[in-house]
Design an enzyme around this catalytic site. Sequence first.
Site, mmCIF file in Angstrom:
data_model
loop_
_atom_site.group_PDB
_atom_site.id
_atom_site.type_symbol
_atom_site.label_atom_id
_atom_site.label_comp_id
_atom_site.label_asym_id
_atom_site.label_seq_id
_atom_site.Cartn_x
_atom_site.Cartn_y
_atom_site.Cartn_z
ATOM 1 N N HIS A 20 0.840 -1.208 0.000
ATOM 2 C CA HIS A 20 0.000 0.000 0.000
ATOM 3 C C HIS A 20 0.874 1.256 0.000
ATOM 4 C CE1 HIS A 20 -3.043 -2.596 2.324
ATOM 5 N NE2 HIS A 20 -3.681 -2.257 1.225
ATOM 6 N N LYS A 44 -15.505 -7.105 4.982
ATOM 7 C CA LYS A 44 -14.400 -8.061 4.971
ATOM 8 C C LYS A 44 -14.060 -8.549 6.367
ATOM 9 C CE LYS A 44 -11.530 -6.880 0.972
ATOM 10 N NZ LYS A 44 -10.241 -6.293 0.590
ATOM 11 N N ARG A 98 -2.206 -5.776 -8.337
ATOM 12 C CA ARG A 98 -1.222 -6.828 -8.100
ATOM 13 C C ARG A 98 -1.273 -7.795 -9.262
ATOM 14 N NH1 ARG A 98 -3.082 -7.333 -1.970
ATOM 15 N NH2 ARG A 98 -4.920 -6.697 -3.114
ATOM 16 N N SER A 136 -2.536 -7.803 2.816
ATOM 17 C CA SER A 136 -2.897 -7.680 4.241
ATOM 18 C C SER A 136 -3.374 -9.014 4.814
ATOM 19 C CB SER A 136 -4.015 -6.651 4.425
ATOM 20 O OG SER A 136 -3.616 -5.396 3.968
#
Length: 171
Positions: A20, A44, A98, A136
């Site tokens: 990030h 999430k 990504r 993450s």
Amino acid sequence: MGKARVGLSPGTFDPITFGHMDILRRASKLVDRLVVGVAVNPGKDPLFEFDERVEMVKHVTEPMSSELGIEIDVRPFDGLLIHFAEEVGASIIIRGLRAVADFEFEYQMVGMNRTLNPDIEIAFLMADAKYQAIASRLVKEIAALGGDISAFVSPEVVKRVTERLAARSGT
Ligand code: ADP
């Protein structure tokens, strides 16, 4: 003089990683002011509450902001991303990309957001190769299994993740 260009980099940042940070640093170079939008309720089931995620993002972006001489404003947001972009006056939304796995999702998001507001551009940046694999979710998994996460997140974040996981296992 033209209008100041405001960029918006949204995410969950649960927690913020070197991946990030690399994207935010690159995004900062493209705009006059960068707003980092921390999704309050990303669906999430985050490890950290939004206010803690905001604190961690602030902690790592403050030195970045003084180093690059650009205003980085970290703000929580709820609801539609495009509405938040309008609210902060962003002309561009900057996301990281990504692998191909990100592509499909982002592709759909771009299509829909463009219909909602065709005036806001959506741009994708790629992190430096050494940060591209960082996610993450994996950082949390590695930490939960007792692994060392210091290659993926800042020392402040290492501390918070460790504390949070210890508090969790203690309850
Ligand atoms: P979201 O829930 O919106 O996917 P994340 O916090 O997972 O939020 O990610 C925020 C943004 O940062 C996304 O655009 C994501 O693709 C990007 N990002 C996260 N990690 C990396 C990385 N290692 N390299 C490049 N971009 C990344």
